[in-house]
Design an enzyme around this catalytic site. Structure first.
Site, PDB file in Angstrom:
ATOM      1  N   GLY A  53     -24.439  25.039  45.975  1.00 45.37           N
ATOM      2  CA  GLY A  53     -25.779  26.106  45.611  1.00 45.37           C
ATOM      3  C   GLY A  53     -27.024  25.351  45.252  1.00 45.37           C
ATOM      4  CG  ASP A  54     -30.720  27.212  44.899  1.00 48.45           C
ATOM      5  OD1 ASP A  54     -30.585  27.534  46.193  1.00 48.45           O
ATOM      6  OD2 ASP A  54     -31.127  27.730  44.061  1.00 48.45           O
TER       7      ASP A  54
ATOM      8  CD  GLN B 101     -14.997  28.410  55.049  1.00 42.25           C
ATOM      9  OE1 GLN B 101     -15.834  29.244  55.564  1.00 42.25           O
ATOM     10  NE2 GLN B 101     -15.231  27.586  54.296  1.00 42.25           N
TER      11      GLN B 101
ATOM     12  NE  ARG C  40     -29.116  28.175  51.404  1.00 40.88           N
ATOM     13  CZ  ARG C  40     -29.932  28.751  50.481  1.00 40.88           C
ATOM     14  NH1 ARG C  40     -30.780  29.419  50.895  1.00 40.88           N
ATOM     15  NH2 ARG C  40     -29.475  28.731  49.215  1.00 40.88           N
TER      16      ARG C  40
ATOM     17  CG  MET D 247     -23.320  26.707  55.521  1.00 52.32           C
ATOM     18  SD  MET D 247     -25.136  26.827  55.425  1.00 52.32           S
ATOM     19  CE  MET D 247     -25.358  25.366  56.521  1.00 52.32           C
ATOM     20  CD  GLU D 248     -20.673  34.825  60.690  1.00 50.42           C
ATOM     21  OE1 GLU D 248     -20.056  35.360  61.414  1.00 50.42           O
ATOM     22  OE2 GLU D 248     -21.225  35.189  59.714  1.00 50.42           O
TER      23      GLU D 248
ATOM     24  CG  HIS E  90     -22.751  29.298  46.178  1.00 51.91           C
ATOM     25  ND1 HIS E  90     -23.471  28.944  47.395  1.00 51.91           N
ATOM     26  CD2 HIS E  90     -23.691  30.379  45.707  1.00 51.91           C
ATOM     27  CE1 HIS E  90     -24.780  29.394  47.470  1.00 51.91           C
ATOM     28  NE2 HIS E  90     -24.979  30.547  46.459  1.00 51.91           N
TER      29      HIS E  90
ATOM     30  CB  CYS F 174     -18.395  34.888  53.594  1.00 53.26           C
ATOM     31  SG  CYS F 174     -19.684  35.591  54.726  1.00 53.26           S
TER      32      CYS F 174
ATOM     33  CE  LYS G 168     -19.114  27.655  49.427  1.00 50.53           C
ATOM     34  NZ  LYS G 168     -20.175  27.531  50.305  1.00 50.53           N
TER      35      LYS G 168
END
Length: 327
Positions: free
Chosen positions: A195-196, A62, A219, A1-2, A163, A92, A134
């Site tokens: 995730g998803d 974070q 997202r 999400m950077e 994730h 990441c 994470k």
């Protein structure tokens, strides 16, 4: 999400109170203590006593890096500036980050995960602050997924977000939620699935396959600003909210633009709006139509006008959003 979850986005997406907490974009730590301005740029909420968004949703700071001592020193500095929770990024997948020994690159060696978490945990415990982490399911494969998760717990992580893909898998579907279940079965600390998760149905599948009580949204919240509200409403009532109307999406985008234009050039604001609308279009037909119509626009006002033309479907949508908010 950077480059996506900045202070304005956090504030807008948490405004309805449906999120339990939010996380900043990562603060990159190399080998020195960073100046206060770096932390405040990533997390302006540090200026508030509770380190929270305007509606009171807690914000976790974070950190990303590989040097245990430098991360510990910066975690202590962050606490002095007002941080109330520190999270460590081992997930990441960005090539640039991984080439510089950050993010998911540490998942190739569980011992390094342990040393980083342990150093930060030992530095923050006397200050009454927890460290969380994470991870992904691995770097190239899943062989070390369990070992890395166990290393984070052994190091002192209070909880772990997983994730459900490796770094090599990036963001390509599917997410392997069942693998999170294997990790959860081995740990005693809370494990949070990620995730998803784009829809209420995805949320239920992720919970069912992972066995996790909680999930982290990324997202999916950009694609549907009502996603957390939708989940919370279902948890409370067992009922499904109607589809998020276009008017609600346009309202968020417009509010974002109005706040960002105060300190960024209009062309950059338009670029950021396109980035966000691009996330929406994969899950909403109206967002896809608007994106196609607006993708070549460069003037901010023209772009905003294209988001909210007065049309009959918009009038109906506004009626829908009023009902949903009353729920």
């Amino acid at each position: 999400m950077e480059g996506v979850i900045d202070v304005v986005t956090r504030d807008l997406l948490s405004a309805d109170g449906a999120l339990d907490w939010t996380v900043t974009e990562f603060v990159r730590v190399v080998d020195a203590r960073l100046p206060a301005r770096v932390f405040l740029r990533h997390c302006p909420e540090l200026k508030h006593a509770t380190c929270a968004t305007s509606n009171g949703t807690p914000v976790h700071l974070q950190l990303l890096g590989s040097d245990p001592e430098a991360l510990a020193a910066n975690a202590v500095h962050a606490e002095a500036l007002g941080a109330r929770q520190v999270d460590l990024n081992f997930g990441c997948p960005a090539k640039t980050v991984n080439r510089h020994d950050g993010g998911a690159s540490l998942l190739r060696d569980p011992e390094r995960v342990y040393r980083v978490v342990r150093a930060v945990h030992e530095a923050l415990t006397p200050l009454g602050i927890d460290v969380t982490a994470k991870v992904r399911l691995g770097f190239d494969d899943k062989q070390l997924a369990l070992a890395c998760a166990e290393a984070a717990e052994a190091g002192g992580a209070a909880s772990l977000v997983v994730h459900a893909r490796t770094r090599r898998e990036g963001y390509r579907p599917p997410a392997h939620w069942e693998w999170i279940g294997r990790i959860r079965a081995r740990l005693t600390i809370p494990v949070i699935a990620n995730g998803d998760i784009w829809t209420l149905e995805d949320y239920w599948k992720a919970r069912t396959l992972s066995g996790c009580t909680d999930v982290m949204l990324g997202r999916g919240m950009l694609a549907d600003p009502w996603l957390a509200r939708r989940i919370k409403h279902w948890q409370r009532t067992g009922e499904h909210l109607p589809e998020t109307p276009w008017a609600a999406r346009a309202e968020v985008l417009t509010a974002y633009a109005q706040r960002m234009r105060m300190h960024l050039p209009e062309k950059i604001v338009v670029s950021l709006l396109k980035q966000w609308l691009n996330q929406m279009r994969g899950r909403d037909d109206e967002a896809a139509r608007r994106f196609t119509a607006l993708r070549r626009r460069t003037e901010l006002q023209a772009f905003l006008d294209g988001l909210t033309p007065v049309m009959q479907d918009d009038i109906s949508s506004r009626q829908g959003i009023a009902i949903g908010m009353n729920d």
